[in-house]
Design a protein around this motif. Sequence first.
Motif, short mmCIF file in Angstrom:
data_model
loop_
_atom_site.label_atom_id
_atom_site.label_comp_id
_atom_site.label_asym_id
_atom_site.label_seq_id
_atom_site.Cartn_x
_atom_site.Cartn_y
_atom_site.Cartn_z
N ILE A 87 0.83 -1.19 0.00
CA ILE A 87 0.00 0.00 0.00
C ILE A 87 0.87 1.23 0.00
O ILE A 87 1.92 1.27 0.61
CB ILE A 87 -1.02 -0.02 1.16
CG1 ILE A 87 -0.37 -0.33 2.48
CG2 ILE A 87 -2.09 -1.03 0.85
CD1 ILE A 87 -1.37 -0.55 3.58
N CYS A 88 0.41 2.23 -0.75
CA CYS A 88 1.27 3.36 -1.07
C CYS A 88 1.17 4.45 -0.01
O CYS A 88 0.13 4.70 0.50
CB CYS A 88 0.87 3.94 -2.41
SG CYS A 88 1.92 5.27 -2.92
N GLN B 147 9.70 1.73 -13.03
CA GLN B 147 9.84 2.04 -11.60
C GLN B 147 8.73 3.01 -11.19
O GLN B 147 8.40 3.95 -11.91
CB GLN B 147 11.24 2.63 -11.34
CG GLN B 147 11.67 2.58 -9.89
CD GLN B 147 11.11 3.73 -9.06
OE1 GLN B 147 10.98 4.83 -9.58
NE2 GLN B 147 10.76 3.46 -7.81
N HIS B 148 8.19 2.78 -10.02
CA HIS B 148 7.01 3.49 -9.54
C HIS B 148 7.15 5.02 -9.62
O HIS B 148 6.26 5.72 -10.12
CB HIS B 148 6.75 3.06 -8.09
CG HIS B 148 5.46 3.53 -7.53
ND1 HIS B 148 4.27 2.88 -7.75
CD2 HIS B 148 5.16 4.60 -6.76
CE1 HIS B 148 3.29 3.52 -7.13
NE2 HIS B 148 3.81 4.57 -6.52
N HIS B 149 8.28 5.53 -9.13
CA HIS B 149 8.41 6.99 -9.06
C HIS B 149 8.80 7.59 -10.40
O HIS B 149 8.47 8.74 -10.68
CB HIS B 149 9.39 7.36 -7.94
CG HIS B 149 8.92 6.80 -6.64
ND1 HIS B 149 9.46 5.66 -6.09
CD2 HIS B 149 7.89 7.16 -5.84
CE1 HIS B 149 8.79 5.35 -4.98
NE2 HIS B 149 7.84 6.24 -4.81
N ALA C 52 7.44 6.48 -13.06
CA ALA C 52 6.10 6.60 -13.63
C ALA C 52 5.39 7.86 -13.10
O ALA C 52 4.77 8.60 -13.87
CB ALA C 52 5.28 5.35 -13.32
N HIS C 53 5.50 8.09 -11.79
CA HIS C 53 4.85 9.27 -11.21
C HIS C 53 5.30 10.56 -11.90
O HIS C 53 4.50 11.38 -12.32
CB HIS C 53 5.20 9.37 -9.72
CG HIS C 53 4.20 8.72 -8.80
ND1 HIS C 53 2.86 8.99 -8.84
CD2 HIS C 53 4.36 7.83 -7.79
CE1 HIS C 53 2.23 8.29 -7.90
NE2 HIS C 53 3.12 7.56 -7.25
N VAL C 54 6.61 10.76 -11.99
CA VAL C 54 7.09 12.05 -12.52
C VAL C 54 6.97 12.09 -14.05
O VAL C 54 6.74 13.17 -14.61
CB VAL C 54 8.52 12.37 -12.05
CG1 VAL C 54 8.54 12.57 -10.53
CG2 VAL C 54 9.51 11.29 -12.45
N TYR D 139 7.40 12.51 -4.22
CA TYR D 139 7.10 12.37 -2.78
C TYR D 139 5.85 11.54 -2.65
O TYR D 139 4.77 11.93 -3.09
CB TYR D 139 6.89 13.76 -2.15
CG TYR D 139 8.15 14.55 -1.92
CD1 TYR D 139 9.41 14.06 -2.28
CD2 TYR D 139 8.09 15.81 -1.31
CE1 TYR D 139 10.55 14.80 -2.06
CE2 TYR D 139 9.23 16.55 -1.08
CZ TYR D 139 10.46 16.04 -1.46
OH TYR D 139 11.60 16.78 -1.25
N ASP D 140 6.00 10.39 -1.99
CA ASP D 140 5.01 9.36 -2.12
C ASP D 140 4.93 8.58 -0.83
O ASP D 140 5.79 8.74 0.04
CB ASP D 140 5.55 8.43 -3.24
CG ASP D 140 4.48 7.56 -3.83
OD1 ASP D 140 3.30 7.87 -3.64
OD2 ASP D 140 4.83 6.57 -4.48
N GLY D 141 3.89 7.77 -0.68
CA GLY D 141 3.89 6.79 0.39
C GLY D 141 5.13 5.94 0.21
O GLY D 141 6.13 6.13 0.88
N ASN E 94 -1.33 11.22 -7.43
CA ASN E 94 -1.29 9.99 -6.64
C ASN E 94 -1.21 8.78 -7.57
O ASN E 94 -1.01 8.93 -8.78
CB ASN E 94 -2.51 9.93 -5.71
CG ASN E 94 -3.81 10.01 -6.51
OD1 ASN E 94 -3.97 9.31 -7.51
ND2 ASN E 94 -4.74 10.85 -6.08
N ASP E 95 -1.39 7.58 -7.02
CA ASP E 95 -1.19 6.38 -7.83
C ASP E 95 -2.20 6.25 -8.97
O ASP E 95 -2.00 5.43 -9.87
CB ASP E 95 -1.23 5.13 -6.93
CG ASP E 95 0.11 4.93 -6.23
OD1 ASP E 95 0.97 5.84 -6.33
OD2 ASP E 95 0.31 3.88 -5.60
N GLY E 96 -3.26 7.05 -8.97
CA GLY E 96 -4.19 7.07 -10.10
C GLY E 96 -3.52 7.49 -11.39
O GLY E 96 -4.00 7.18 -12.48
FE LIG Z 1 2.78 6.11 -5.46
#
Ligand SMILES: [Fe+3]
Lengths: 328, 757
Positions: free
Chosen positions: A327-328, B480-482, B484-486, B504-506, B738-740
Amino acid sequence: LGHGSGGQLMAELLRDVITPALGGSGVLEDAAVVSVGSTQIVFSTDGFVVTPRFFPGGDIGSLAVNGTINDIAMRGADPVALSLAYLLEEGLPVAELRRITTSVAAAAGAAGVPVVTGDTKVVERGGVDGVYVTTTGIGVRAPGVDPSATRCRPGDVVLVSGPIAAHGMAVLSAREDLGFDSGIRSDSRPLHRLVCTMLHTAGAAVHALRDPTRGGVASALNELAEASGVSVELDETALPVARQVAAACEILGVDPLHVANEGCLIAMVAPESADRVLAAMRRRPEGAAACAVGRVGDGPAGRVTVRTLVGSTRVLDMLVGEQLPRIC
Amino acid sequence: MRIEVHGTVQGVGFRPFVYRLATGLGLRGEVHNAGGHVVVRAAGPAVAVDEFLTRLTGEAPGQSAVDRVVVTRESGSPDGSDATRGRFTIRASTDERSGPRELPPDLATCDACLRELFDPADRRFRYPFLNCTGCGPRATIVGDLPYDRARTAMRGFPMCGPCAAEYRDPANRRFHAEPTACPDCGPRLRWSTDRVADALAAAEAVIAAGGLVAVKGIGGYQLVCAADAHETVQRLRTAKHRPRKPFAVMVRDLAVARTLGDVGPHAESALRSTARPIVLVPRHPGAPVAGAVAPGLAELGVFLPYSPLHHLLLTDLDRPLVVTSGNRTDEPIAITDDHADAVLGPFVDGILFHERPIWSRYDDSVVRVVAEHPRVLRRARGHSPAPMPLPASAPAPLLAVGAQLKNTVTLGIGGRAVTGPHLGDLSDVGTLAAFEESIAALSGLHAVTPEVVAHDLHPGYLSTQHARRWWSARDRIGVQHHHAHVAATAAEHGVAGPFLGLAYDGFGLGDDGTLWGGELLLCDYTRYRRLARFATAPLPGGEAAVRGPARMALGYLFGAENRLPDHVTEDHGLLARLGDRQVTLVRRMIEADVNCPRASSAGRLFDAVAALLGLCDEATYEGEAAVLLEAAAARGGPSTPLRWRLGRRAGLWVYDPAPTLVDVITADGPVETVARRFHRTVTEVSVAMVTECARQTGVRTVCLGGGVFQNQLLAGELTTALAGQDLEVHLGALVPVNDGGVSYGQAAVAAATLREG
Ligand SMILES: [Fe+3]
Ligand SMILES: [Mg+2]
Ligand SMILES: [Zn+2]
Ligand SMILES: [Zn+2]
């Protein structure tokens, strides 16, 4: 390291590397069935590594005996004999080896399955961590009986023979000195007599048996669901977990369904026979707390779900490596 | 002349517009929908054709968006048939499968329809399903493209004479309005308890008396009650298993919205947009809304009616209503009558059904004004599935499967990305099924078969598992998650060159097997290099630490990368609150490293500070601690920062929050002030990190991503400060930070990676 925790990475290692190299079928069972003439021999081997080697409720010696007996039992066979191999690190105190061997003998004696052959190797310091134990066993199976990971059918009732998650928590607590209130003991014990009772009661209606060791009930059910091409729905409220074990799991943030067991089994039983099998299990001490915990369904193949206390239904998958939060 | 018009051109009244324009200019020819675009054949005097082409893009209907117009010369008659020579006609759709297809989002009721709705003389007076080419349901009722009534949920409602005449009349507002209907031929309402004459009146009576009603909406069922009915709202919380997460309030109009909260110009434009999202606005202290609606929060989610049915409810009841999605927490919203009956029926006082099927599930979108701009936090009804650009055209159709929570999926088709609606937490079995359906539906509607899948690196995400199960390793691209975010932020804003990505993320899984979440990456769309990070802390119990900010605080107290001095850790109110036993055990877990993965997470630091300040020990919804911390800080007023340290370790800049945490624990003054000072600190250290890396790399474009930037205070102050350093700063607007937004970022990276070969 992540490959060792019995979850998804292990499944991939077996699927991608080990099984194909040996020309295997891809279906993972606890033990193999080999026909010799008209006799069905069930054959299994298992290596044991555990830290610490002695923990509440057992030790590496009894674990190695019970583990292999259980793997043979899960294919519906009566275990006949075991072999025992030690891999010892130079410098291991002889007293400790003696203690482990005494435990092996006691466990074999209690189970009524003799150790008939063996091997001992000593490797240099650092080659292994203290002692590794490998046991191999053979058993004989009656005709007409064939519990198999591939035989789960929609409608089958999922039975579990006793409280779950005790072994993993007992070992962890002993290893890390977590200071839980004592009373959490490994459930390590042989299950072949319980299986014998179940098969005697319902024979071929016992579709599948599994001892949910590494990776816990979650991994075992995922493997069964995958091998049989079925789905499984568990009822969280029905899952037997001892109070102290549940409390320890909560503190550590682990799901009891992912914790290893060494003395309980999962059975997939045809619905019309489930009640009778359950009643028979409860008459044996190792099955006294047996209960029905879910049902096999015809949902997506390999999907295991849990109906939670609050009534939602969550996907229960295998552990992925070390437990990494998602979970994020 | 053959003219192909690409973009959002179906379901938005484009053909009638073309018809009126062409006939007005005296042109001959025809127009039809083909695949996802519109084809026009036109002939006439050259001046008229030129004017036609100019006005075609210049005066296109408000809901449409023309991406591209392709003009080819044709000899001979514009339309092979003599019968139509000399006229301009609208032809039935052809089913050309070539070219991009496009599905328009749902549109809020337009002003013209609204006037009819409340005009006693109109034949659609108080008819809850009226619409026209400028408004009404779209994505939620379309089964296939091209967009025609026969391929929508309205196919079961043959038009009556008058409706059919309007539908055929090129001069009429309802010319080819595919979902058009009237009381004589269209869907009707039904009240759950038997055949009452006036179902709407029955539902309204229950709500007026303080009851709870399920209402079939546009993209799913909704739960509705009076916003000032405290006990009913409480009952709703119990039923939904949603203890504290705020509910949205629907109000009749902007004037009422202003009685509840402070509606600034950006919030106003968001509220009035055709997507009609829920908009978070600062709440007035005396707002006539029950305390249980948004406990402890300084903001209220407000939205305006967007369907005729909502307008009727709000006008008749004339009071703010709690309107929330019809589901239990984390489960998909009910869209079928049977499901609503089974899941919602047991706890509501009645269900307002209607006969128009919902074919696709769309939750309400959520918007917050952050850094002087409305930002979509949940992209669903009204926004999705409008396409967004990809920085590099995808050489083959691709699918991006997103993250685990707030999941969305994105298709990459050529230069466009089509992101499906917000789905939610994949570990819910219904949501996982919706995820699989969403992939099938998006691919089907757009008539593409993805050849490549992009996914997160986290092997435990069920989206990653889906990719691994159904796609061979050759056709998978792990992102990679971040990154993807940026990349999502960069792609949305058309950033071309390399950029600094501040994520900046969970947390998400890094490429080194550890958890990341406070990262500065030097990026382009195919690669990244980590330049800076937050110091790590253990998550005692993994996910348990995410649900329990108090545990997270213990993680920092006893296991931070740079240890906190004993005198601050030994004597803190938090330890007393948690009790000796729990503290000792968690401390032992940290020391023994038992189920204590470490993360360099910004979001977890916010959680820990919230717990240290006594604002939130246990989170009941994602981000609760951070939301409460921000709310406290907003009350705190501007102040000086706390101490911080930025050092070097193994070639990276590392923000060490130890001095900050010592100050959080020991600072005098009200919690609100400390919370504000903490925000200020993170802004300052971020500016230091970014400017240092900008100097080092010469890259002066910064893209912010990750859920922490939903924080208005932080994102607002940080973007201003970075802009003040002469940096170009971007923050997601249409794409959630966010992750959306992760699936869109994955698609951007995968498309660029494929193009590079
Ligand atoms: Fe995230
Ligand atoms: Mg085994
Ligand atoms: Zn309209
Ligand atoms: Zn009609």
